[in-house]
Each structure stands twice: as C-alpha cells, then as structure tokens.
Design a protein around this motif. Structure first.
Motif, PDB file in Angstrom:
ATOM      1  N   UNK A 214      52.955  -4.899 -84.253  1.00  0.00           N
ATOM      2  CA  UNK A 214      53.332  -5.488 -82.969  1.00  0.00           C
ATOM      3  C   UNK A 214      52.135  -5.581 -82.036  1.00  0.00           C
ATOM      4  N   UNK A 215      51.289  -4.560 -82.015  1.00  0.00           N
ATOM      5  CA  UNK A 215      50.132  -4.549 -81.126  1.00  0.00           C
ATOM      6  C   UNK A 215      49.052  -5.530 -81.566  1.00  0.00           C
ATOM      7  N   UNK A 216      48.924  -5.750 -82.871  1.00  0.00           N
ATOM      8  CA  UNK A 216      47.885  -6.629 -83.397  1.00  0.00           C
ATOM      9  C   UNK A 216      48.325  -8.086 -83.483  1.00  0.00           C
ATOM     10  N   UNK A 217      49.614  -8.357 -83.374  1.00  0.00           N
ATOM     11  CA  UNK A 217      50.121  -9.715 -83.569  1.00  0.00           C
ATOM     12  C   UNK A 217      49.537 -10.681 -82.537  1.00  0.00           C
ATOM     13  N   UNK A 218      48.938 -11.771 -83.006  1.00  0.00           N
ATOM     14  CA  UNK A 218      48.388 -12.787 -82.113  1.00  0.00           C
ATOM     15  C   UNK A 218      47.135 -12.378 -81.371  1.00  0.00           C
ATOM     16  N   UNK A 219      46.473 -11.314 -81.807  1.00  0.00           N
ATOM     17  CA  UNK A 219      45.306 -10.801 -81.087  1.00  0.00           C
ATOM     18  C   UNK A 219      44.101 -10.711 -82.013  1.00  0.00           C
ATOM     19  N   UNK A 220      42.931 -10.626 -81.400  1.00  0.00           N
ATOM     20  CA  UNK A 220      41.694 -10.316 -82.108  1.00  0.00           C
ATOM     21  C   UNK A 220      41.469  -8.816 -81.986  1.00  0.00           C
ATOM     22  N   UNK A 221      41.289  -8.131 -83.108  1.00  0.00           N
ATOM     23  CA  UNK A 221      41.040  -6.691 -83.074  1.00  0.00           C
ATOM     24  C   UNK A 221      39.609  -6.425 -82.638  1.00  0.00           C
ATOM     25  N   UNK A 222      39.430  -5.445 -81.765  1.00  0.00           N
ATOM     26  CA  UNK A 222      38.112  -5.157 -81.195  1.00  0.00           C
ATOM     27  C   UNK A 222      37.813  -3.672 -81.352  1.00  0.00           C
ATOM     28  N   UNK A 223      36.586  -3.358 -81.665  1.00  0.00           N
ATOM     29  CA  UNK A 223      36.129  -1.979 -81.692  1.00  0.00           C
ATOM     30  C   UNK A 223      34.634  -1.933 -81.466  1.00  0.00           C
ATOM     31  N   UNK A 224      34.150  -0.790 -80.971  1.00  0.00           N
ATOM     32  CA  UNK A 224      32.710  -0.597 -80.802  1.00  0.00           C
ATOM     33  C   UNK A 224      32.210   0.054 -82.085  1.00  0.00           C
ATOM     34  N   UNK A 225      31.530  -0.731 -82.912  1.00  0.00           N
ATOM     35  CA  UNK A 225      31.263  -0.439 -84.314  1.00  0.00           C
ATOM     36  C   UNK A 225      32.577  -0.556 -85.086  1.00  0.00           C
TER      37      UNK A 225
ATOM     38  N   UNK B 149      41.271 -16.977 -87.055  1.00  0.00           N
ATOM     39  CA  UNK B 149      42.192 -17.163 -85.928  1.00  0.00           C
ATOM     40  C   UNK B 149      43.185 -16.001 -85.859  1.00  0.00           C
ATOM     41  N   UNK B 150      43.661 -15.670 -84.653  1.00  0.00           N
ATOM     42  CA  UNK B 150      44.712 -14.653 -84.534  1.00  0.00           C
ATOM     43  C   UNK B 150      45.934 -15.003 -85.374  1.00  0.00           C
ATOM     44  N   UNK B 151      46.601 -13.985 -85.861  1.00  0.00           N
ATOM     45  CA  UNK B 151      47.723 -14.154 -86.778  1.00  0.00           C
ATOM     46  C   UNK B 151      48.982 -13.572 -86.147  1.00  0.00           C
ATOM     47  N   UNK B 152      50.084 -14.319 -86.216  1.00  0.00           N
ATOM     48  CA  UNK B 152      51.380 -13.822 -85.742  1.00  0.00           C
ATOM     49  C   UNK B 152      51.992 -12.950 -86.836  1.00  0.00           C
ATOM     50  N   UNK B 153      52.271 -11.696 -86.505  1.00  0.00           N
ATOM     51  CA  UNK B 153      52.816 -10.747 -87.469  1.00  0.00           C
ATOM     52  C   UNK B 153      54.272 -10.427 -87.136  1.00  0.00           C
ATOM     53  N   UNK B 154      55.078 -10.292 -88.155  1.00  0.00           N
ATOM     54  CA  UNK B 154      56.446  -9.813 -87.957  1.00  0.00           C
ATOM     55  C   UNK B 154      56.411  -8.293 -87.904  1.00  0.00           C
ATOM     56  N   UNK B 155      57.214  -7.728 -87.032  1.00  0.00           N
ATOM     57  CA  UNK B 155      57.226  -6.270 -86.881  1.00  0.00           C
ATOM     58  C   UNK B 155      58.659  -5.798 -86.706  1.00  0.00           C
ATOM     59  N   UNK B 156      59.073  -4.909 -87.577  1.00  0.00           N
ATOM     60  CA  UNK B 156      60.397  -4.325 -87.458  1.00  0.00           C
ATOM     61  C   UNK B 156      60.393  -3.163 -86.493  1.00  0.00           C
ATOM     62  N   UNK B 157      61.540  -2.525 -86.306  1.00  0.00           N
ATOM     63  CA  UNK B 157      61.615  -1.382 -85.386  1.00  0.00           C
ATOM     64  C   UNK B 157      60.823  -0.195 -85.917  1.00  0.00           C
ATOM     65  N   UNK B 158      60.242   0.552 -84.987  1.00  0.00           N
ATOM     66  CA  UNK B 158      59.472   1.743 -85.365  1.00  0.00           C
ATOM     67  C   UNK B 158      60.293   2.987 -85.075  1.00  0.00           C
TER      68      UNK B 158
END
Length: 322
Positions: A105-116, A203-212
């Motif tokens: 859910x947090x990664x859906x449609x977003x670019x993942x970012x990290x320092x290193x 490109x950002x990817x839309x992910x399906x996410x079920x309940x956690x």
C-alpha cells in the motif's frame, strides 16, 4: 500509470534525476522514502531487518503518511551499538512477511527512495520479495543523486543534511529518523535545483494490497522519533525547506558512476566522463548546425534554380534577337 507485473529478481530498479528534459517532472511524482535497521550489513551472510520505516510524500514535500515498526528478525539482534535495538525490544514485533500488505500500500504508485538505496534494496529483495512484494519497483537513490548534482566534501545522510540544510538530523540510526532526514533532503533537492529536475527510470506501479493483520510495534526511544504524522497530510517532512548554498555542479555526473565508495579517483573519473560527454554533445550540435546550414543552402538553391534558368533562357533569347 502501469499496474503490477510479475515480480522481478530485485525489489527495486534504480532510476535517476537529471536536469535534462527527459523523463517526467520529478515534482509531479510521489515518493516512498524507506529506511531499515538491520542485524548486520549483508543479508547473504544472515543479516535481517529489525526495524523498518516509510515516509510517503509528494514531490512538493507534503507528507501523506508515515509508517514504522520494529521487526522480529527471528535471530539474535546484533549491531546494537549502532541502532540501539536489543533482543527484548523485538519481542511481539511482526515478522517481515507480515508487513508485505502494508508495504504494498505504501509503495503503490510511488518511486522508492533511500540514501544508499542499494542497501535497502538488498534487504527488501531477500526478505520481502519472497513474501509477496513485487520486484522491479522504481527507485531513486539520494546518495547517488547528491553526488551527481552537488559538490560536497562528504555525502553521508547526516553530513549532507548539515552541509545543505544547516541542521544535524534527529533520530539518527532509527528507521523513521533516517527516513525523515532522507525525505527532507529530497524535498529540498527538488525545490532548490537550478532548473526542473526530471526522473528517468521505471514508471511507478499500482499495486493491489489486501488488509494487514500485523500488529505494529514502533520503538519508544530515540528522542520522540516515533511521533508519526497524523491522519491529515503534513506540509513538510521535518521543517520548511531551506535554500541551499551554491553547490550545484556545472555538469551533472552519471549517477551510475556515483555509487559505491566514490573516493577521489572515482570522483575524478566521473567528472572526466561528464566533460567528455559535454564535448561530444557540443561537437554533435556544431555538426548539426553546419549540416543544417548546408541543407538550407541546398534548399534555397533548389528553389532559386527554376527562376535562374528562366532568367538565363530569357537573356539567351534576347542575345539571339540582337
């Protein structure tokens, strides 16, 4: 926006930011800034995630959501001198596999970012992809980006934050504290760039996410680092973005040459490559200008030829009559 595809080998495929007009405007995207604390440096040697945090934000710096929890690594927690997490702290914490729905859910449609981001990518790949996180998600490394775009003596998260924004980040070596510091750097990077930055990469990817069903367990220490963003978006990751000093490179470096150690030799090699590419582009443009001028002259001659031939014919007839 593309939808979820079959998982690849690695969790993240790292893209880049550029001042050239290619790709899409970076401020128009959303980002999921991720940080992990681990029991060691290499997952292939048995190191595991013991804390994870994500700051979901827009390109203008607005924080949409924050997420953090300790993680039960199912092994002894080592490295306490760095992250301050003990074996007792992870008792009752979720396992990595239980967090996949939240991360999707947090990664859906977003670019993942990290320092290193290579570090986070290694652990996401080893622990979360086998549990259901798709591979090949778009990524952006702020460490590579800073090395490519600005001139600093040191590029660590703490030193870059202090050199560029004037403050040492709080909550260092906590997953949420470091994710917030990275998000602040990204927000200021996009705002202070000498021209619009563009993202080139997957490109950002839309992910399906079920309940956690995972019961989260944020840490309770580290100077209030667990104060999460409320249900409403927060305008800034940590504080309002500040103007940066004049540190921008005249020629941006190839981010692929800005990974790893990046000592003096690596810096010199990347700068030399940038200068060589700039000379090649200038020569190409000059050649195109000459070719264009020649083409214009040829076109003009082709258009004028019928008139000249008619004039010559008329002159010839006049001379014959004379």
């Amino acid at each position: 926006m593309p939808h979820e595809k079959r998982a690849g080998h690695e969790a993240v495929r790292i893209g880049a930011l550029t001042r050239r007009r290619s790709g899409c405007r970076a401020r128009d995207l959303e980002y999921a800034v991720v940080d992990v604390e681990t029991t060691g440096l290499r997952p292939e040697q048995g190191a595991r995630v013991c804390e994870i945090a994500v700051v979901r934000m827009r390109g203008d710096g607005t924080v949409i959501r924050e997420f953090t929890t300790l993680v039960d690594p199912r092994t002894a927690v080592t490295g306490q001198e760095f992250h301050g997490i003990a074996d007792g702290d992870v008792v009752g914490a979720p396992r990595s596999a239980e967090l996949v729905a939240e991360l999707r859910a947090l990664f859906s449609g977003a670019v993942l970012v990290g320092h290193n981001l290579d570090f986070e990518n290694a652990f996401l790949t080893s622990e979360y992809v086998p549990a259901g996180l798709p591979g090949g998600l778009p990524g952006l490394c702020t460490l590579r980006t800073l090395r490519s775009q600005v001139v600093l003596e040191r590029y660590s998260l703490a030193r870059a934050s202090h050199a560029l924004g004037g403050d040492w980040p709080t909550g260092q070596h906590t997953a949420l504290g470091d994710a917030r510091a990275c998000a602040q750097l990204l927000a200021e990077l996009l705002r202070n760039a000498p021209g619009p930055l563009h993202y080139v990469g997957p490109a950002p990817v839309v992910l399906t996410a079920g309940p956690s069903a995972a019961r989260l367990k944020p840490r309770r220490s580290a100077a209030g680092a667990t104060r999460l963003a409320g249900p409403c978006p927060r305008p800034v990751p940590v504080r309002p973005p500040r103007p940066w000093p004049r540190v921008w490179r005249d020629l941006e470096l190839d981010p692929r040459l800005c990974a790893g150690r990046f000592g003096e030799a690596e810096r010199a090699r990347a700068v030399a490559r940038a200068r060589a590419e700039a000379r090649a582009r200038s020569a190409l443009l000059a050649g195109a200008a000459v070719t264009g001028a020649a083409a214009v002259a040829a076109l003009a001659a082709a258009l004028l030829r019928p008139r000249l031939e008619a004039w010559w014919a008329a002159e010839a007839r006049g001379l014959t009559r004379t």
